[in-house]
Structures are given as structure tokens and as C-alpha cells.
Design a protein around this motif. Sequence first.
Motif, PDB file in Angstrom:
ATOM      1  N   THR A  29      49.253  38.343  27.916  1.00 30.27           N
ATOM      2  CA  THR A  29      48.665  39.633  27.599  1.00 30.27           C
ATOM      3  C   THR A  29      47.868  40.200  28.782  1.00 30.27           C
ATOM      4  OG1 THR A  29      48.111  40.580  25.457  1.00 30.27           O
ATOM      5  CG2 THR A  29      46.356  39.425  26.547  1.00 30.27           C
TER       6      THR A  29
ATOM      7  N   PHE B 223      47.290  42.398  20.448  1.00 30.20           N
ATOM      8  CA  PHE B 223      47.508  40.938  20.583  1.00 30.20           C
ATOM      9  C   PHE B 223      48.096  40.343  19.306  1.00 30.20           C
ATOM     10  CE2 PHE B 223      46.133  36.432  20.909  1.00 30.20           C
ATOM     11  CZ  PHE B 223      46.734  36.126  22.124  1.00 30.20           C
TER      12      PHE B 223
ATOM     13  N   LEU C 152      49.923  32.907  25.360  1.00 32.07           N
ATOM     14  CA  LEU C 152      49.887  34.271  24.835  1.00 32.07           C
ATOM     15  C   LEU C 152      48.735  35.056  25.460  1.00 32.07           C
ATOM     16  CD1 LEU C 152      50.795  33.641  21.090  1.00 32.07           C
ATOM     17  CD2 LEU C 152      52.276  34.457  22.924  1.00 32.07           C
TER      18      LEU C 152
ATOM     19  N   TYR D 242      56.383  33.355  28.029  1.00 29.83           N
ATOM     20  CA  TYR D 242      55.836  34.437  27.203  1.00 29.83           C
ATOM     21  C   TYR D 242      55.473  35.670  28.015  1.00 29.83           C
ATOM     22  CZ  TYR D 242      55.861  31.728  22.930  1.00 29.83           C
ATOM     23  OH  TYR D 242      56.259  31.030  21.831  1.00 29.83           O
ATOM     24  N   SER D 243      55.280  35.492  29.315  1.00 31.63           N
ATOM     25  CA  SER D 243      54.964  36.661  30.141  1.00 31.63           C
ATOM     26  C   SER D 243      56.221  37.204  30.816  1.00 31.63           C
ATOM     27  CB  SER D 243      53.902  36.289  31.176  1.00 31.63           C
ATOM     28  OG  SER D 243      54.365  35.223  31.965  1.00 31.63           O
TER      29      SER D 243
ATOM     30  N   ARG E  81      51.762  40.150  19.491  1.00 31.61           N
ATOM     31  CA  ARG E  81      52.205  39.066  20.350  1.00 31.61           C
ATOM     32  C   ARG E  81      52.195  37.738  19.576  1.00 31.61           C
ATOM     33  NH1 ARG E  81      52.866  39.314  25.782  1.00 31.61           N
ATOM     34  NH2 ARG E  81      51.896  41.311  26.194  1.00 31.61           N
TER      35      ARG E  81
ATOM     36  N   GLN F 291      55.071  37.783  16.974  1.00 24.77           N
ATOM     37  CA  GLN F 291      56.383  37.639  17.599  1.00 24.77           C
ATOM     38  C   GLN F 291      56.622  36.206  18.063  1.00 24.77           C
ATOM     39  OE1 GLN F 291      57.092  39.313  21.574  1.00 24.77           O
ATOM     40  NE2 GLN F 291      58.893  40.336  20.723  1.00 24.77           N
TER      41      GLN F 291
END
Length: 343
Positions: free
Chosen positions: A73, A226, A69, A100-101, A229, A232
Motif C-alpha cells: 500500500t 486498505f 499488504l 502483493y505490490s 487490499r 482481495q
Amino acid sequence: MEKKYHFASDNTAGVAPEAWTALEHANDGYSPGYGEDDWTARASDLIRELFETDCEVFFTFNGTAANSLALATLCQSYHSIICHEMAHVETDECGAPEFYSNGTKVLLAGGANGKLNPDEVEEIAQRRSDVHFPKPKVISLTQPTEMGTVYQPDDLQKISAIAKKLSLRLHMDGARFFNALASLNVSAKEITWQSGVDVLCLGGTKLGMPVGDAVVFFNKELAYEFEYRCKQAGQLASKMRFLSAPWVGMLENDACLKHARHANDCAQKLASKLDEFEEIKLITPVEVNGVFAQFPDHLHASLKDKGWRYYNFIAKGGARLMCSWATTEQDIDDLIRDIRASL
Ligand SMILES: *Cc1c(COP(=O)(O)O)cnc(C)c1O
């Protein structure tokens, strides 16, 4: 539960007493969920005190989530992350940073003993600047490394100078950060934000907490949204106080450093005893709580028969023996006795 000590990982040990006691204290009455509670506020403040700066702190369930994460970010999907070929991010997270990215590419650099070679990092970062190549955006390093070594403050300065020069962000996977801190005997700030680290994933589990790692943003702008994120990704704990209370117990009175130092000392003792056997060779310098050693082939089977557990896939057939807060001198002596009997 088996009583024999497991050298397989520092996560085979139970919960350290300070973390356990804090959990018990937190289990009293009612408090708001999702991090709005006093324990989470206190844990965040203690982390800010440790680093002597006003950083943003988030708690996740584990290190894979923290790393992926945090990296997600820092990047857009068309960016790339430069890390060591043995980095946990590359080898042990099942593609979570890429997932995640939304597809950020991980680019691998080499370097002795698990440490990034700065020249290679620079070469990779500058290899291409055209639109066809995923634009390098982050350098991710692991402190201490997956091979049980540490980046000295000088090493960190070299990497961070490259990051600064090429406008790259610096991410630190600190799953065993306290072991590095205990080993280097410097202040926490010196090897993080003062060395250009933008985001640190600070490990609690392997140190002796039941669960939970922290994501620490020294560059506070990068922490923008953040929390969304985390939510989620299923990483916002509902009863957050039970994730954060162990941090309070471990950070107060420096229990973190005490346990890290103990684990490091155990690894030193184990290494020096292993070094006495002619048939055994240490593979890397022992700088934190892991010992990497080449054993003769027959020894692995024999130790397995005797109930010892450790990994031998990480260091190309070498044994990886991890010590923890719970390792005792007796555990080390017992293992050495069985090695002697088996050789
Ligand atoms: C253990 C570890 C992590 C975190 O792993 P989780 O199992 O997801 O908690 C991250 N980085 C390194 C170097 C590790 O050893």
C-alpha cells in the motif's frame, strides 16, 4: 501434544489465558461479521489508547500478510523498499511483499546485530535517481530485530531523519513489538509515530494470541482503501470477532506487556546460564526474548537426541532459543541440565 518446551520459536507456545478467556466471552450469541462487531471496535480503540493517537487499525491472519499488504500500500510497482538483509520481509515471506505490490523491489542493507546501518540506508536510497532504477520509497525496519536486538529511540530517530530528508515512508515490522516495548521501558508512541513510523505491523501471535496481527496506520491517509487490499488478499476475516477478541483480552490490564516482560526475563536467565559454559558463546546482546548462541557442533546432535527443538540456520550455525509467555524456569533448568550433561 509434546510436553517438553520448544525453544524453536515463540509460536510453539499455546494461547495465553487472557486471550483464551476473551475468545470464550466472544463465543456468546451473535454479532455482525467482517469487523462490524463490538469486539473489533473495542480492540481497535485499545490499540489507539496504547499509542495515544487516532490511528487506523486493521486485523490480518498473520504477520506476512500484515507486512506485505502494508508495504504494497506504500509503494507503486516501480518503487523499492530498503530493509535489512536479515529482515523477515526479505528472508521469510516467500516474496509476498513483491507479489502483493506487483513487483516492488526489495533492496538490502547491512548493519550489526540485525539493525540497519543508517549510513548504508542513506547510501542505497541515494545511489541512483534516474528512471532506470526502482525508486526507493520505503524504509522497513524490524523492532525488535530478527537477531533479538532492539532499536533504541536514538537509532529510530536517525533512520527516521533519513526517511524524512529523502521523502521515504517508514514501515515497522513489529512481530514482537511488545517485547521491544517491555525491554526499552518507554511509551509506545515514543518508538512509533513520534519516531516517524508511518505504519506498524503489530504482532499478536508470538505474544500469546491464537492467530492474528494488526496493521496500524499512524499516517491515516495511507490507510485509504486498505480494507479492499485485505479483502482481495483473503485477509478479511468473516468471523472477525475471533481475531479481535484476543486483542481485547491481552490489551486490557496490560497482559501484553506482562507476557512480553516474562519472555524477556526468561531469555535473560537462559543467557546468563549459557554464558557460564566456556564452550558456549553468545552471538548477540540479549535484549528481548531470544538468545543467539554458538554451540560446539556435537552439542546440536546431542540436544536433538534429547528432544530439544530450536533453529540453527538463522544465525549462521548459531542456536536461536526463543522464550515465550509460557516458558518456565524449570524449562530453562532442564535445558541447561541437558547441555551440561552433553558437553
Ligand atoms: C514471525 C514474524 C513475522 C510474521 O510471520 P507469520 O508467520 O506470517 O505470522 C514477521 N516478522 C518477523 C520479524 C517475525 O519474526
